[in-house]
Write an enzyme that holds these catalytic residues in place. Structure first.
Site, PDB file in Angstrom:
ATOM      1  N   ILE A 189      -7.305   2.647  -8.142  1.00  0.00           N
ATOM      2  CA  ILE A 189      -7.736   2.270  -9.335  1.00  0.00           C
ATOM      3  C   ILE A 189      -8.207   0.903  -9.446  1.00  0.00           C
ATOM      4  O   ILE A 189      -8.903   0.512 -10.084  1.00  0.00           O
ATOM      5  CB  ILE A 189      -6.475   2.396 -10.316  1.00  0.00           C
ATOM      6  CG1 ILE A 189      -5.879   3.848 -10.442  1.00  0.00           C
ATOM      7  CG2 ILE A 189      -6.771   2.037 -11.540  1.00  0.00           C
ATOM      8  CD1 ILE A 189      -4.731   4.061 -10.939  1.00  0.00           C
ATOM      9  N   GLY A 190      -7.452   0.021  -8.622  1.00  0.00           N
ATOM     10  CA  GLY A 190      -7.900  -1.651  -8.554  1.00  0.00           C
ATOM     11  C   GLY A 190      -6.971  -2.139  -7.586  1.00  0.00           C
ATOM     12  O   GLY A 190      -5.999  -1.709  -7.059  1.00  0.00           O
ATOM     13  N   LYS A 226       1.509   1.212  -6.747  1.00  0.00           N
ATOM     14  CA  LYS A 226       1.353  -0.073  -6.635  1.00  0.00           C
ATOM     15  C   LYS A 226       1.908  -0.580  -5.289  1.00  0.00           C
ATOM     16  O   LYS A 226       3.033  -0.765  -4.939  1.00  0.00           O
ATOM     17  CB  LYS A 226       1.838  -1.015  -7.772  1.00  0.00           C
ATOM     18  CG  LYS A 226       1.347  -2.565  -7.451  1.00  0.00           C
ATOM     19  CD  LYS A 226       1.910  -3.273  -8.844  1.00  0.00           C
ATOM     20  CE  LYS A 226       1.232  -4.667  -8.682  1.00  0.00           C
ATOM     21  NZ  LYS A 226       1.812  -5.353  -9.858  1.00  0.00           N
ATOM     22  N   ASP A 262       0.077 -12.925 -17.533  1.00  0.00           N
ATOM     23  CA  ASP A 262      -1.205 -12.348 -17.041  1.00  0.00           C
ATOM     24  C   ASP A 262      -1.879 -11.331 -17.762  1.00  0.00           C
ATOM     25  O   ASP A 262      -2.517 -10.079 -17.447  1.00  0.00           O
ATOM     26  CB  ASP A 262      -1.090 -11.776 -15.662  1.00  0.00           C
ATOM     27  CG  ASP A 262      -2.601 -11.743 -14.683  1.00  0.00           C
ATOM     28  OD1 ASP A 262      -3.411 -12.531 -15.596  1.00  0.00           O
ATOM     29  OD2 ASP A 262      -2.757 -11.194 -14.017  1.00  0.00           O
ATOM     30  N   ALA A 276      -1.621  -6.937  -4.772  1.00  0.00           N
ATOM     31  CA  ALA A 276      -1.411  -5.491  -4.468  1.00  0.00           C
ATOM     32  C   ALA A 276      -2.647  -4.813  -4.651  1.00  0.00           C
ATOM     33  O   ALA A 276      -3.615  -4.949  -5.284  1.00  0.00           O
ATOM     34  CB  ALA A 276      -0.197  -5.073  -5.406  1.00  0.00           C
ATOM     35  N   GLY A 327      -6.070  -6.277  -6.261  1.00  0.00           N
ATOM     36  CA  GLY A 327      -6.039  -7.670  -6.782  1.00  0.00           C
ATOM     37  C   GLY A 327      -5.410  -8.601  -5.593  1.00  0.00           C
ATOM     38  O   GLY A 327      -5.365  -8.064  -4.355  1.00  0.00           O
TER      39      GLY A 327
END
Length: 361
Positions: free
Chosen positions: A12-13, A35, A131, A18, A15
């Site tokens: 999904i994404g 995650k 954030d 993680a 950073g």
């Protein structure tokens, strides 16, 4: 298969701390979010996010399901398992150039305020997200707002250790976060900047917010005022959650409508004075005209004796009321005396003169 239970479906994404995956829980037969923290990340971040998620019970936040540590080629990998949230992030909507209406933005804002209020007051222990940005807010298919990624969250326990250090995404973080601390209004600031970005889109490149660019976007003034209040650089001037709600709940009409109402009210006031003044002036002129053009024998002492100043017809109508009635009628119809009064004379005066019974002193 991870931990003999979770099958990775897609990334999904990713950073700095993680990588987030959509996975299949083969035991419960449902999609979940995994995650997976990078092995180099301090375990304190993992432990804090786990602790915070376990304590949350609100529809705006993901639900904690499980956690585990597994070995892979890079070493021990800590993993958090949460419910998977369907929908698109605000960032995806912005990237597509979606034009949010005032109603949609207000709904997002109100849901977000409820979530922040819960986050900041839950169990008497403030939790600061730190954030908030378009990538970390998802809008479900049912229009529900979900806050994601608690990787740099801080709570009261962490804040008692001193300054938190600068963390967050630069364009969205509050000024005080650059000084190494964060509080409830810091999240309000970031959320306000997130909404500003949702309004102006990706084309806005300046660091400082220029609210003049919102002109002509057909947004409710209260909504703009709310975002302005949320994004004040001075934390003392910045609105908190309740202060933002107060702005939104005001029943003020849009400024353009208020100005138009004021203009029309002033115009109506002026017109009213003009009409009344004109009526009085016309009435005075018409009354004088009526008196001057009455047949001459109506102005004799016999008709208007000093003591009675009246004449008696068959129905004892005072002569001055006849003239006044003619004046009022002509004035109301907005006609000149030359157009109306002669007609009245032809119809009224001869009948009166034929039946007059003079009063004499």
């Amino acid at each position: 298969m991870i931990n003999n239970r979770y099958e990775l479906l897609e990334e999904i994404g990713s950073g700095g701390s993680a990588t987030l995956y959509r996975a299949k829980d083969v035991v419960e037969e449902r999609d979940v979010a995994l995650k997976r923290y990078h092995p180099s990340i301090d375990c304190d971040n993992f432990d804090r996010e786990k602790r915070v998620l376990q304590g949350l019970d609100h529809p705006a936040f993901p639900s904690y399901i499980d956690d585990f540590v597994s070995d892979d080629e890079f070493g021990e990998t800590k993993t958090l398992v949460m419910d998977y949230v369907e929908g698109d992030t605000l960032a995806e909507h912005i990237e597509r150039g979606y034009n949010f209406s005032s109603a949609e933005l207000k709904d997002i804002l109100l849901q977000g305020l409820d979530a922040l209020e819960y986050l900041h007051t839950t169990k008497g222990r403030p939790i600061i997200h730190r954030d908030i940005k378009p990538e970390n807010i998802k809008i479900t298919d049912k229009g529900l707002v979900k806050f994601l990624d608690f990787g740099i969250v801080t709570d009261e326990m962490a804040r008692t250790l001193g300054r938190t250090g600068f963390l967050g995404t630069v364009w969205y973080v509050a000024p005080e976060q650059f000084q190494g601390f964060a509080e409830e209004k810091s999240d309000v600031y970031s959320f306000g900047r997130t909404l500003f970005r949702a309004i102006v889109g990706d084309e806005y490149k300046r660091e400082e917010l220029d609210f003049s660019v919102l002109e002509g976007r057909n947004l409710h003034p209260n909504l703009i005022s709310a975002v302005e209040g949320m994004t004040q650089e001075d934390i003392r001037q910045r609105r908190d959650v309740n202060g933002v709600r107060e702005i939104l709940e005001k029943q003020n009409l849009p400024a353009v409508v208020e100005m138009e109402i004021q203009k029309r009210s002033m115009k109506l006031h002026k017109n009213t004075i003009k009409v009344i003044s004109g009526f009085c002036m016309k009435l005075a002129i018409n009354s004088a005209y009526t008196y001057l053009f009455l047949p001459s024998h109506f102005k004799t002492r016999e008709v208007f004796p000093k003591k009675s100043f009246r004449f008696r017809a068959n129905n004892e109508v005072p002569i001055q009321w006849t003239g006044l009635a003619a004046s009022v009628v002509s004035t109301i119809f907005g006609a000149t005396m030359g157009q109306i009064n002669p007609l009245l004379y032809l119809l009224v005066i001869p009948g009166v003169t034929n039946s007059i019974d003079l009063l004499r002193v």
